[in-house]
Design a protein around this motif. Structure first.
Motif, PDB file in Angstrom:
ATOM      1  N   SER A 486      20.073  22.682  -6.023  1.00 50.81           N
ATOM      2  CA  SER A 486      19.487  21.387  -6.417  1.00 50.81           C
ATOM      3  C   SER A 486      18.656  20.813  -5.272  1.00 50.81           C
ATOM      4  O   SER A 486      17.584  20.233  -5.503  1.00 50.81           O
ATOM      5  N   LEU A 487      19.169  20.974  -4.055  1.00 53.26           N
ATOM      6  CA  LEU A 487      18.440  20.475  -2.884  1.00 53.26           C
ATOM      7  C   LEU A 487      17.083  21.183  -2.759  1.00 53.26           C
ATOM      8  O   LEU A 487      16.037  20.528  -2.569  1.00 53.26           O
ATOM      9  N   TYR A 489      15.439  22.706  -5.157  1.00 53.77           N
ATOM     10  CA  TYR A 489      14.620  22.304  -6.315  1.00 53.77           C
ATOM     11  C   TYR A 489      13.939  20.954  -6.065  1.00 53.77           C
ATOM     12  O   TYR A 489      12.729  20.787  -6.299  1.00 53.77           O
ATOM     13  N   LEU A 490      14.705  20.011  -5.533  1.00 46.24           N
ATOM     14  CA  LEU A 490      14.151  18.664  -5.341  1.00 46.24           C
ATOM     15  C   LEU A 490      13.166  18.624  -4.159  1.00 46.24           C
ATOM     16  O   LEU A 490      12.155  17.918  -4.224  1.00 46.24           O
TER      17      LEU A 490
END
Lengths: 496, 402
Positions: A486-487, A489-490
């Motif tokens: 997620s990190l 991706y963001l």
């Protein structure tokens, strides 16, 4: 060795007798023969005394061994002299104890499920010493009983003394033998294997210079043979209970007693009347049910319902000075929220012994449990017939291969506490069954407690969901993967 | 005022007057409040938040000239207990304070997302202190956008004093002050003024509380949050792993070794995104939207998430929506996904908390918190794209205008 042994047998009425008018039985023999009578149960030979019992005609028995503190193993006698007041009680879990069927009214109204130790050192100079001596003794006792020290075994200040409780099921009656062998190593444990099988509870009561080991045998279905040539002074009593329901709070029972070894060839039996009045009585005509409202999740509600059998016209009318009290001991995995309880209108007041942190999980708590004493509104008896106590479960210890944890709550004591006169207290104190225990009425002078007995199990089980540690690696691994992906991706969304 | 949403492009709702919106939302809150009192009295599940009792108990201690920290589990600034002092005369007054504070802002149609939002109404009327936080945060936003540097600094100090999390707004606000300033020379007088006023406000309040309550205040209100044990179930993806680690006192993963722990590393993704990368990228495009995304991200990556935290970003939602380029269809999908993934966790949470169902810690609580986390991250990604789109559009419009 100056040990005094007192064995008291109680003969219960036969089923046939129960159906008859109990008052007519006082001086009449049993229609079946003599077995319902005191003498019908005793058989004497040249070597032993046989107290007859069978499945159809069981007995109850109390064994009491009294030892002078000076006779204890030297390592311990100085410590015990310093302590002065100590009570150890053990009762296993039981289902639906029929309270009216026991003669051990005093003890049964006080006992708890599991092991409970109360210590109130009498010969110390400061509270610090009071605490350190209690702590030292508590640790010593657990060591003598061969109970592994765990954080749950810590002690807490209960009313005016220190208490430690253990509700775990893996403690058994062998702790009695271990205590005996440690404290009095020179005298072999006097109870036989068949005696041990019938023990339902035991107590060790230290009262200044005397220690009493008391065992309670609720139901004996095999005859007891007692050697007439024993090396311990032994007093034996056999008493007949005329009714399963003792409806007089100030009554007597009759029987005989004798002692061995005897100078005479034949034993001398002395007719005896026993005064039954005690500081603890079951309130006739009233019973209570204790339960947890289902489903309870992580917030159990302890509910007490009071049943009043209106068929009985008993003469107990609580005086204005009487207080309706409820005492509940809880293991360390249960939280009592004093702020929440203080909002309950059915409680006049309450006191929590050993208040604990309101949030921490059970594995971060270093306590043996807590205890609450509630002064209830009288209207609970007259009008509502029930009350509830909100409880909360701490997060349980996560376990391998297990998704749940079962804890035990010993059911509470519901009773009226009423003042009595000094004369009445003197009479009670002089009864041979009187024991000065550290219990709910200790340090209160001249009170009599009328218990509203629980007719259900003497404990409640709480099954609580808990995390399964065998899945810990999977959980943490997937959590980390989710976080990293997620990190990334963001960051990509932000920068590209 | 930027808090006012002037136009609603996607919704064809007749424009409602401020009076109407305020009156209806007030009625809704009163209705919820009355129902809450009824629910507390007659229903098994209480309406009033446990924290409200914590606050009022703490204020009772203050009323008696004692420390609010005598109340177990009170771990906030004493200021909150002071605010509730009138409750010692009238219990329900605390609710009114919170509501009055909530209403202290203007609104137009999109503000009904706040004013008519059942989640917001419920949380504020249950007696949660979060509504107080949001009004302070909105005031910071308002004054920051109006270049009232000292006021926004003073309010920022207050917000950080009340709860630590608004500290993540400082970089974003700093970036919008003298926004054309070169990165190589970041220090300007205005920025210094903002920092000084923030420090003065925070320092003065903290010193005042320290004066009255000493180390106990610092321990309970701040230091406790650094060492707190987050073992109880909540929406956070970290939750079950932290529950296990709080028992074993080490990570379940061998490559972490004995000393490296997940909870110690948790702030890295959280703060690097919410306090550094998002402000750097989005603050000068649209400050309220940036603050919205920062807050949303901060909560998503937090070690503890409860429903009350959602209030922290919901207060920015009307402003975010007023400028969004996300289509209605996509917006609805995002919201439905958010509600459904949340509902899935709540379903298991209810089973655990109130039914005591066994065997749902892993495949239940944890798995649904993973799904909720992933959906939240997807939403953050969409929000980032949305605001960056706005940035490109602004540049293009500016280019056309030039």
């Amino acid at each position: 060795m100056p040990i005094k042994r007192r064995t008291t047998y109680f003969i219960y009425p036969t089923i046939k007798e129960q159906s008859n008018d109990i008052h007519n039985l006082l001086n009449n023999e049993d229609e079946d023969g003599e077995d319902g009578d005191v003498f019908g149960r005793i058989e004497e030979t040249s070597n032993y005394l046989n107290i007859k019992a069978s499945f159809s005609k069981p007995l109850s028995k109390q064994e009491k061994f009294q030892i002078d503190v000076n006779e204890l193993e030297s390592t311990y006698n100085e410590l015990f002299k310093m302590i002065g007041l100590l009570t150890i009680q053990y009762s296993p879990m039981s289902h639906g104890t029929p309270i009216t069927k026991t003669i051990f009214n005093e003890y049964y109204n006080l006992k708890t499920q599991g092991l409970r130790i109360n210590i109130a050192p009498q010969n110390v100079n400061s509270f610090k010493q009071y605490e350190s001596v209690s702590d030292l003794t508590m640790n010593l006792l657990y060591k003598l009983m061969d109970i592994e020290q765990t954080p749950q075994l810590g002690m807490f200040f209960h009313n005016q003394w220190f208490r430690s409780q253990l509700f775990e099921q893996d403690v058994d009656l062998s702790i009695l033998i271990k205590l005996w062998r440690s404290l009095i190593p020179n005298v072999s444990f006097p109870l036989t294997k068949s005696d041990l099988k019938t023990i339902t509870s035991f107590e060790l009561i230290l009262n200044n210079d005397k220690i009493d080991f008391i065992t309670y045998h609720e139901t004996i279905t095999n005859s007891n043979k007692i050697s007439k040539n024993g090396d311990i002074f032994q007093e034996i009593g056999v008493f007949k209970i005329e009714s399963l329901i003792i409806d007089d709070y100030d009554s007597c029972i009759s029987g005989i007693r004798t002692s061995i070894p005897s100078k005479d060839e034949n034993l001398t039996f002395i007719p005896t009347l026993l005064y039954l009045n005690s500081n603890h009585q079951s309130l006739n005509g009233f019973t209570s049910n204790h339960e947890l409202i289902e489903p309870y999740g992580l917030h159990p509600t302890y509910k007490v319902s009071i049943n009043n059998d209106t068929a009985y016209d008993y003469d107990f009318k609580p005086m204005d000075e009487c207080k309706l009290l409820f005492n509940l001991d809880l293991p360390s995995n249960i939280i009592l929220d004093k702020y929440q309880i203080s909002n309950l209108v059915e409680f006049k007041s309450f006191n929590i012994s050993n208040e604990m942190d309101l949030e921490l999980p059970v594995y971060k708590i270093n306590n043996s449990g807590s205890s609450i004493l509630i002064h209830l509104n009288d209207s609970i008896i007259d009008e509502f017939k029930e009350f509830t106590i909100p409880l909360h479960l701490r997060y349980a210890t996560p376990m391998f291969e297990n998704d749940s944890f079962t804890s035990i709550i010993p059911t509470g004591n519901l009773y009226w506490s009423c003042p009595i006169t000094s004369e009445e207290q003197n009479l009670i104190s002089n009864s041979i069954f009187y024991e000065r225990r550290l219990s709910i009425d200790s340090f209160e002078d001249n009170v009599k407690l009328y218990h509203i007995p629980n007719i259900g199990d003497n404990y409640l089980s709480i099954v609580q969901p808990t995390g399964n540690l065998s899945q810990g690696e999977l959980i943490e691994f997937v959590t980390v993967i989710c976080l990293i992906s997620s990190l990334v991706y963001l960051i990509k969304k932000l920068l590209l | 005022m930027p808090l006012i949403v002037q136009t609603i492009n996607d919704f064809k709702i007749p424009r409602m007057s401020t009076k109407f919106l305020l009156a209806t939302s007030l009625i809704a809150r009163i209705a919820f409040l009355i129902f809450g009192i009824y629910q507390d009295k007659y229903m098994k599940l209480p309406y009033t938040d446990i924290d409200y009792f914590v606050f009022t108990d703490a204020s009772r201690f203050v009323f008696q000239n004692e420390s609010p920290y005598l109340r177990d589990t009170y771990r906030y600034t004493p200021l909150l207990a002071w605010l509730l002092l009138p409750c010692n005369y009238w219990f329900e007054f605390g609710y009114l304070i919170i509501k009055i504070l909530q209403f202290n802002k203007k609104n137009t149609n999109l503000s009904l997302l706040w004013l008519w939002n059942p989640m917001v109404i419920t949380i504020s009327t249950r007696g949660s202190s979060e509504s107080i936080m949001t009004i302070v945060v909105l005031l910071i936003t308002y004054h920051a956008m109006h270049n009232n540097i000292i006021i926004s600094g003073l309010l920022s100090g207050l917000a950080i004093h009340l709860k630590i999390y608004p500290v993540i707004y400082i970089p974003a606000i700093l970036l919008t002050i003298n926004s054309t300033q070169s990165f190589k020379q970041p220090i300007t007088l205005d920025r210094l003024l903002f920092i000084i006023s923030t420090v003065v406000s925070f320092g003065a309040l903290t010193a005042l509380m320290y004066y009255y309550y000493g180390w106990e205040y610092l321990n309970e209100a701040y230091l406790y949050h650094l060492i707190r044990l987050d073992h109880r179930h909540n929406f956070s993806i970290y939750n079950i792993a932290l529950y296990f680690n709080s028992y074993t006192e080490k990570s379940s993963l061998k490559f972490f070794g004995d000393f490296l722990k997940l909870e110690k590393l948790a702030f890295i993704p959280q703060l690097s995104l919410s306090a550094v990368l998002i402000p750097l990228t989005l603050a000068n495009i649209n400050l309220p939207s940036c603050l919205f995304i920062q807050t949303f991200t901060f909560i998503t990556f937090n070690k503890v998430i409860t429903s009350q935290y959602f209030i922290w970003f919901l207060c920015f939602l009307p402003m975010y929506l007023s400028t969004t380029t996300i289509s209605l269809k996509k917006g609805v999908i995002l919201i439905i996904g958010w509600v459904l993934t949340q509902a899935l966790w709540l379903y298991y949470g209810y089973k655990l908390e109130f039914l005591g169902e066994i065997g749902i810690f892993t495949f239940g609580i944890w798995s649904s918190s993973c799904i909720f986390f992933i959906w939240n991250c997807y939403m953050i990604g969409e929000f980032i794209t949305d605001v960056r789109e706005q940035g490109h559009t602004n540049v293009e419009v500016q280019g056309v205008t030039d």
